[in-house]
Design an enzyme around this catalytic site. Sequence first.
Site, PDB file in Angstrom:
ATOM      1  N   GLN A 303       0.831  -1.195   0.000  1.00 49.29           N
ATOM      2  CA  GLN A 303       0.000   0.000   0.000  1.00 49.29           C
ATOM      3  C   GLN A 303       0.873   1.255   0.000  1.00 49.29           C
ATOM      4  O   GLN A 303       1.867   1.326   0.712  1.00 49.29           O
ATOM      5  CB  GLN A 303      -0.920  -0.002   1.219  1.00 49.29           C
ATOM      6  CG  GLN A 303      -1.955  -1.111   1.203  1.00 49.29           C
ATOM      7  CD  GLN A 303      -3.005  -0.938   0.127  1.00 49.29           C
ATOM      8  OE1 GLN A 303      -3.226   0.161  -0.376  1.00 49.29           O
ATOM      9  NE2 GLN A 303      -3.658  -2.035  -0.242  1.00 49.29           N
ATOM     10  N   TYR A 331      -5.842 -12.296  -4.316  1.00 46.56           N
ATOM     11  CA  TYR A 331      -4.906 -11.220  -4.690  1.00 46.56           C
ATOM     12  C   TYR A 331      -4.129 -10.805  -3.436  1.00 46.56           C
ATOM     13  O   TYR A 331      -4.036  -9.633  -3.088  1.00 46.56           O
ATOM     14  CB  TYR A 331      -5.642 -10.009  -5.268  1.00 46.56           C
ATOM     15  CG  TYR A 331      -6.696 -10.338  -6.289  1.00 46.56           C
ATOM     16  CD1 TYR A 331      -6.370 -10.458  -7.634  1.00 46.56           C
ATOM     17  CD2 TYR A 331      -8.028 -10.523  -5.916  1.00 46.56           C
ATOM     18  CE1 TYR A 331      -7.350 -10.762  -8.578  1.00 46.56           C
ATOM     19  CE2 TYR A 331      -9.010 -10.825  -6.856  1.00 46.56           C
ATOM     20  CZ  TYR A 331      -8.665 -10.939  -8.188  1.00 46.56           C
ATOM     21  OH  TYR A 331      -9.625 -11.229  -9.120  1.00 46.56           O
ATOM     22  N   GLU A 353      -2.232 -15.568  -5.208  1.00 49.62           N
ATOM     23  CA  GLU A 353      -1.585 -14.400  -5.816  1.00 49.62           C
ATOM     24  C   GLU A 353      -0.803 -14.885  -7.032  1.00 49.62           C
ATOM     25  O   GLU A 353      -0.167 -15.947  -6.983  1.00 49.62           O
ATOM     26  CB  GLU A 353      -0.650 -13.733  -4.805  1.00 49.62           C
ATOM     27  CG  GLU A 353       0.354 -12.761  -5.359  1.00 49.62           C
ATOM     28  CD  GLU A 353      -0.301 -11.533  -5.957  1.00 49.62           C
ATOM     29  OE1 GLU A 353       0.003 -11.240  -7.130  1.00 49.62           O
ATOM     30  OE2 GLU A 353      -1.096 -10.868  -5.266  1.00 49.62           O
ATOM     31  N   ASP A 392      -8.462  -8.003  -2.603  1.00 50.00           N
ATOM     32  CA  ASP A 392      -7.893  -6.674  -2.833  1.00 50.00           C
ATOM     33  C   ASP A 392      -7.266  -6.676  -4.222  1.00 50.00           C
ATOM     34  O   ASP A 392      -6.047  -6.708  -4.371  1.00 50.00           O
ATOM     35  CB  ASP A 392      -6.847  -6.357  -1.751  1.00 50.00           C
ATOM     36  CG  ASP A 392      -6.210  -4.981  -1.934  1.00 50.00           C
ATOM     37  OD1 ASP A 392      -6.748  -4.172  -2.715  1.00 50.00           O
ATOM     38  OD2 ASP A 392      -5.168  -4.723  -1.302  1.00 50.00           O
ATOM     39  N   CYS A 419      -9.551  -0.101  -5.211  1.00 52.34           N
ATOM     40  CA  CYS A 419      -9.006   1.223  -5.513  1.00 52.34           C
ATOM     41  C   CYS A 419      -9.615   1.800  -6.779  1.00 52.34           C
ATOM     42  O   CYS A 419      -9.106   2.793  -7.314  1.00 52.34           O
ATOM     43  CB  CYS A 419      -7.476   1.154  -5.651  1.00 52.34           C
ATOM     44  SG  CYS A 419      -6.931   0.111  -7.016  1.00 52.34           S
TER      45      CYS A 419
END
Length: 461
Positions: A303, A331, A353, A392, A419
Site C-alpha cells: 500500500q 490477490y 496471488e 484486494d 481502488c
Amino acid sequence: MNDTSVPAQDLTLDIEAPAAGGTSIARHDGQVVFVSGALPGEKVRVRTEAGPPARFLRAAVTEVIEASAHRVPDRRLDYVPGDSVDGSGAGFAAGPGAGAVPPSAGFGGMEFAHVDLAHSRRLKAEVLNDQLQRIGHIDRAAEVLPAPGETDGTDWRTRVQLAVDDEGRAGMLAPRSHEVIPVTTPPLAAGPLHDLDMTTLRVPGVRRLELAWAGDHGALIVRGRPTVQVLDEIESWLPTSFSLLAEAAGSEKSHGRGRGGRPRGRGRSHAPAPFLRVIRGDRTLTETVDGRDFTVGADGFWQVHRDAAALLSSEVVTALPADVEAITDLYCGVGLLGIIAARDAGAPLFGVEGVEAAIAHARDNAADLESRFLALSVDRARLPDSDVIILDPPRAGAGRKAASAIIESAARTVVYVSCDPATLARDLAALTGGGFSISSLTGFDLFPLTSHLETVTVLRR
C-alpha cells in the site's frame, strides 16, 4: 492533419459536475467535454485536444475566469523548478478572476492539486456514488473519509515512480503524454523520500526511477540502460539508508503496471520480471503493521499511503464475524490483509496471488500461522471452503470468473478492498445479484490530492 481529425479549439465553458479521473464535466454544442484543472461551478477558458472524432472532447484549463471558492494555489508549483513556470503565480489564487494557468506546472498524478483537500473528498464521494449507481445500480450515499493523521495531503507516498527525460532529469509525466516535467523532489512523498533533491541528479540512459521507503530503510530501483559511470553517480547521490538496485543488462522492459507495481490486469503477469541486480543493500524491505513484520520485495506491491496498511487491515479485522472457521485471501500479495485477519481470528488461511515472488514472501510472513499460499491467477484457482473471503484486486477488479467463484463458494462474509469505483461497482452488481447484501461501504482518501481513493465494502449472506 488528416481529414477526419478534429482540431484543437479554445473554448469558454461552465463546469457542471465532477467526473472520474479527476476531471470535470462541461458541455459545448451538446457535446460532453471532460476538463482537467477545473472545479464544478467555475467558468474557465480551455484548450481541447486535437484528435479523431469522438462522442466527447478532452480539454485542459488555460484560464480561470470565475473561480470556485474551493480553488487553492496549485500545489504542483512546490515541486517544479522556479524557472520552469512563468514566475507570476497567476492562475492559482483562491479567489475569483484567478487568471492564466502556467501549463508547465501541470504534471500528472496530482489531479486535485488546485482543490481544497476537504472539498476534494466530497468530489471523490460524488464520483464514487455516481459510479455505484450508474454501473452497479447500487443506490448508496458512501462517504470518503480522510486518511489517518492527515495534514495537508502532501506527505503520504511511500512509493514513487519518476520518469527520466532525454537529458537525464527526473520528473513526472504530463497528463496523457510522454513529456517529462522535471521536479525538485518527489511529489507527495513522505519522510526521507521527500528530502531527496532531484535537481542535482542527471541520469542519462535511465528510463525510470522507482523509490520506496519502509520503517528506517528505503530502496531505489533504476530502470533502463545507464552506464557504469551513471550508476556510480546515483550511488554517491543516494543516502546510505537506501538500497540501490538496477535492471540487469539485457532485461526486457517491464510490463505496464497498476497500483504500486501490480500488473493492471485482473490476474498477474506470469512473464518473468526483469532481473534486478543489487548494487548496494538488499532486494527486500520490511514493513511493520500492528507489531508484525512483513517482508516485501523492493519492486513488490505494498500500500502506497504511509498509514494505509494499518488502516485497511484494521477495517478487515473489524468486519470479521464473531466466529471464523477459515479465511481465503484473494490477490493476497505478501499476505498483509489475510495474515492480520487470520492472526486475530485464530483461523487457517489460504492465499492466492499470481506473482511468485510475492507468494514466497507471504509464506515467510505467515510462517507461524496455519496457512497455505498458491502462486496462481485468481481466475484459475479453486477456492477452498472458507466462511470469510478477502479480496484486494488491482484496478481491473475481480471480474466475472472471480465473482462467480465467490458466489459459488461457502463464504458468508466478503471483505472487498478496492481502488477503483467503476470496477468495484461492476463486481458488486455481480455479487449482490448472486445473493450477497452490502453491509457497509466506506471510502478512504488514501491517495490525497489525486483522483484515486480506496474503498472497503463488507458483504454478507
